[in-house]
Write a protein that holds these residues in place. Structure first.
Motif, mmCIF file in Angstrom:
data_model
loop_
_atom_site.group_PDB
_atom_site.id
_atom_site.type_symbol
_atom_site.label_atom_id
_atom_site.label_comp_id
_atom_site.label_asym_id
_atom_site.label_seq_id
_atom_site.Cartn_x
_atom_site.Cartn_y
_atom_site.Cartn_z
ATOM 1 N N ASP A 101 74.200 -95.127 -45.621
ATOM 2 C CA ASP A 101 74.989 -93.890 -45.745
ATOM 3 C C ASP A 101 74.167 -92.654 -45.382
ATOM 4 O O ASP A 101 74.668 -91.729 -44.759
ATOM 5 C CB ASP A 101 75.529 -93.743 -47.172
ATOM 6 N N ASP B 96 64.368 -96.171 -47.294
ATOM 7 C CA ASP B 96 65.098 -95.553 -48.405
ATOM 8 C C ASP B 96 64.617 -94.130 -48.606
ATOM 9 O O ASP B 96 65.374 -93.252 -48.994
ATOM 10 C CB ASP B 96 64.837 -96.355 -49.687
ATOM 11 N N ASP C 130 73.072 -99.807 -49.214
ATOM 12 C CA ASP C 130 74.216 -98.893 -49.022
ATOM 13 C C ASP C 130 73.748 -97.452 -48.858
ATOM 14 O O ASP C 130 74.203 -96.735 -47.970
ATOM 15 C CB ASP C 130 75.177 -98.976 -50.210
ATOM 16 N N GLN C 131 72.846 -97.030 -49.747
ATOM 17 C CA GLN C 131 72.382 -95.634 -49.680
ATOM 18 C C GLN C 131 71.599 -95.367 -48.401
ATOM 19 O O GLN C 131 71.703 -94.296 -47.809
ATOM 20 C CB GLN C 131 71.506 -95.313 -50.895
ATOM 21 N N ARG C 132 70.813 -96.369 -47.993
ATOM 22 C CA ARG C 132 70.013 -96.227 -46.772
ATOM 23 C C ARG C 132 70.948 -96.026 -45.581
ATOM 24 O O ARG C 132 70.779 -95.104 -44.773
ATOM 25 C CB ARG C 132 69.186 -97.501 -46.589
ATOM 26 N N LYS D 6 66.196 -106.132 -48.063
ATOM 27 C CA LYS D 6 66.587 -106.098 -49.478
ATOM 28 C C LYS D 6 65.551 -105.410 -50.359
ATOM 29 O O LYS D 6 65.849 -105.009 -51.474
ATOM 30 C CB LYS D 6 66.826 -107.525 -49.976
ATOM 31 N N GLU E 28 71.443 -104.053 -53.193
ATOM 32 C CA GLU E 28 72.701 -103.634 -52.545
ATOM 33 C C GLU E 28 72.818 -102.112 -52.561
ATOM 34 O O GLU E 28 73.224 -101.508 -51.575
ATOM 35 C CB GLU E 28 73.912 -104.255 -53.249
ATOM 36 N N GLU E 29 72.478 -101.501 -53.707
ATOM 37 C CA GLU E 29 72.528 -100.038 -53.789
ATOM 38 C C GLU E 29 71.597 -99.403 -52.765
ATOM 39 O O GLU E 29 71.947 -98.441 -52.092
ATOM 40 C CB GLU E 29 72.129 -99.563 -55.192
ATOM 41 N N ARG E 30 70.397 -99.966 -52.670
ATOM 42 C CA ARG E 30 69.428 -99.404 -51.726
ATOM 43 C C ARG E 30 69.949 -99.497 -50.297
ATOM 44 O O ARG E 30 69.890 -98.528 -49.548
ATOM 45 C CB ARG E 30 68.073 -100.125 -51.853
ATOM 46 N N LEU F 192 66.836 -99.201 -58.491
ATOM 47 C CA LEU F 192 68.101 -99.515 -57.811
ATOM 48 C C LEU F 192 68.167 -101.003 -57.463
ATOM 49 O O LEU F 192 67.134 -101.651 -57.285
ATOM 50 C CB LEU F 192 68.223 -98.699 -56.514
ATOM 51 N N SER F 193 69.389 -101.510 -57.338
ATOM 52 C CA SER F 193 69.548 -102.894 -56.899
ATOM 53 C C SER F 193 69.418 -102.945 -55.381
ATOM 54 O O SER F 193 69.613 -101.924 -54.712
ATOM 55 C CB SER F 193 70.919 -103.427 -57.316
#
Lengths: 317, 280
Positions: free
Chosen positions: A307, A211, A303-305, A188, A299-301, A296-297
């Motif tokens: 993806d 990230d 998801d981006q990681r 997280k 969750e965003e981190r 970033l939140s």
């Protein structure tokens, strides 16, 4: 005593001449400052020129330069506090992987990295920077702890590979690396991974899911070392230069393929030429990247990681 | 007796004729050298009726063993390797791929499919070792990733059958990142609460062991399979000693705690189906 690589020989020659000139001036009490200045300038010019057009193999050589800063050198220069934490809580402590909480510019981070040795004794102690499974498990333990206390993670990658030994197999080298890959995707807190020397295969990847994944200018990162690639595909050790070219393993290559996120500049002459300046550049990079990631939140981190890594690969359909 | 004495010296069979006998009626076990009927061998899930040697089989055979009446829908059937690095060693990479496709009839080293197994839908990815040593490049990574996506979208369990020498060098950095990609998707599968069974077969080494093969909720293996991170030759060279007997065998890996159980191929379908029923 500075170590010169074969392609640095012209610099070594000129620097030898410079030292000689200075010594003569000293003993004979002659003023040669003008000549010294000219020579220093031409050394500088030569260094710029040599380092502007490095081949891939030369960068591989630089990544292994015996004077290159290692993980603990960076920690010492970048961080105000560092408390090293040991052990995987199962088998033993692995000196080839170090880590602990550190303070950098007033912020606490968890910093983890492979560690090489400077002399024969240290090299043996650090197992040449080749971690055993307990090294990867220690790294994961520390990352989970960083997550618990909500501190960002920085990993420094510098390994010729995970150790291919008997005990390493018994204790599940493959499983240890695999688990790190999966778990690092779900952390997280922000994760920054930087290749500071050699990035060999699964042994490097085992602490390199982040990230942001960055590479210092004169490093390599690939699925196998050029020497081993040469041995397998050409059936001889002698094609390592060709293998390095074929694998396109430098920071520039890996960035152009979007397999890593960016390059960290080294001082002209390489990281080993100016440890202080190199550590400064790296520190600034880490701080800037942390600011970006903190926006970033979690969750965003995550998801981006995920993806980002899932987009890697080229196929024909 | 002169019938049995070779009079002509230097008679040699060209290699291409030596390698594999055409698909005939009889199968000789490479382990115990005993002969059996090919149909008998096939009915026995390609294991030797005498010594239980597990023949190295490919996706075709596994699909026929596992899917009910060999009924399945293949995913991403047409996907093939690109050459992102324009890689050339002693051969150009695209030439190598083309030659292997011609020789094996396969598109790459993994096939993925979904279908019924004991009347329950399952998604299976199975590697083919005879495609460049079952090496993992972009196609292997991408097909496995999409098969996991399919499993998540359709709420099916996922079974991965690994047989691989590791990552594919000709895709260098790209193949390394397939370890990351597949692990990321497996993290998603875990989050979705779906079961993942990883079957390790002979051999499973390198980057495959260090990623999806070792990440099963259940790691299972076929008897006698070689399983490891580093190959035996590399380890021997590193430690400068011969390796103990049975080192890196499935039984050794089970003993050291990295496998849940070893399964005979004849019981594979029953046991996997039973396990999935138990946790349903």
């Amino acid at each position: 005593m500075r170590t010169y690589l074969d392609f640095e020989k012209p610099i070594a020659d000129l620097e030898g001449r410079l030292d000689e000139m200075k010594r003569l001036a000293e003993t004979n009490k002659v003023d040669v400052s003008e000549a010294v200045e000219t020579l220093e300038k031409s050394i500088d010019r030569l260094r710029h020129e040599l380092f502007r057009n490095l081949t891939r193999w030369q960068r591989v050589q630089l990544s292994r330069h015996p004077d290159r800063p290692y993980t603990l050198d960076y920690i010492e220069r970048m961080c105000d506090q560092f408390i090293e934490l040991h052990g995987d809580r199962t088998v033993r402590d692995d000196p080839a992987m170090v880590g602990g909480f550190a303070e950098i510019d007033g912020q606490t981070i968890m910093i983890i990295g492979q560690q090489k040795g400077r002399n024969t004794k240290q090299r043996q102690h650090r197992n040449f920077g080749m971690p055993n499974p307990e090294g990867y498990r220690k790294a994961l333990r520390l990352m989970k702890m960083a997550e618990k206390f909500n501190k960002p993670i920085v990993t420094l990658i510098d390994t010729p590979g995970a150790f291919p030994g008997l005990e390493a197999e018994e204790r599940g080298q493959g499983e240890a690396i695999a688990r790190n890959l999966k778990e690092m995707f779900l952390l997280k807190v922000p994760v920054i991974c930087i290749v500071i020397g050699e990035g060999a295969s699964g042994g490097a990847l085992g602490i390199a899911i982040g990230d942001r994944v960055l590479m210092l200018e004169n490093t390599w990162y690939s699925v196998i070392s050029p020497e081993n690639c040469s041995t397998i595909l050409w059936r001889s050790w002698n094609y390592k230069e060709q293998a390095a070219e074929a694998m396109k393993l430098t920071a520039t290559d890996m960035t152009s393929f979007k397999l890593v996120d960016g390059i960290v500049d080294e001082p002209v002459g390489g990281a080993h030429y100016d440890h202080a300046e190199m550590a400064n550049i790296l520190k600034r990079t880490i701080l800037d990247t942390l600011t970006e990631l903190n926006a970033l939140s979690p969750e965003e981190r995550i998801d981006q990681r995920i993806d980002k890594f899932c987009a890697m690969g080229v196929v024909v359909e | 007796m002169s019938w049995f004495i070779r009079k002509d010296k230097g008679i040699q069979t060209p290699t291409e004729l030596k390698r594999e006998a055409p698909d005939g009626l009889w199968y000789q076990c490479p382990s115990c050298k005993q002969v059996m009927h090919t149909r008998e061998h096939k009915l026995n899930a390609y294991t030797c009726v005498h010594c239980n040697y597990h023949e190295k089989i490919g996706s075709d055979a596994y699909f026929s063993i596992l899917f009910d009446d060999n009924q399945f829908t293949e995913l991403d059937e047409k996907m093939m390797s690109a050459d992102p690095l324009s890689f050339t060693d002693t051969k150009k990479y695209p030439d190598r791929v083309r030659a292997t496709i011609g020789k094996t009839g396969l598109r790459d080293a993994v096939r993925t499919a979904h279908g019924p197994m004991e009347e329950t839908e399952i998604t299976i990815a199975c590697m083919d070792f005879n495609f460049i040593g079952g090496s993992m490049g972009s196609v292997v990574g991408e097909k496995i990733a999409r098969a996991i996506d399919y499993a998540i979208a359709n709420r099916t369990p996922f079974l991965m059958i690994s047989r691989s020498g590791g990552a594919r060098m000709m895709e260098a950095g790209f193949s390394l990142m397939q370890m990351a990609k597949t692990s990321a998707k497996l993290a998603r599968l875990s989050e979705a609460g779906l079961p993942y069974i990883s079957l390790l077969t002979d051999p499973t080494t390198g980057g495959v062991t260090a990623s999806y093969a070792m990440l099963g909720d259940f790691n299972i293996a076929e008897p006698g399979a070689l399983i490891g991170f580093a190959g035996p030759r590399v380890i021997r060279e590193t430690i400068g000693k011969d390796l103990p007997k049975g080192f890196q065998s499935a039984e050794f890996v089970l003993e050291h705690g990295f496998l849940d159980f070893i399964v005979d191929r004849k019981d594979l379908k029953d046991k996997v189906a039973c396990l999935l029923k138990l946790i349903k």
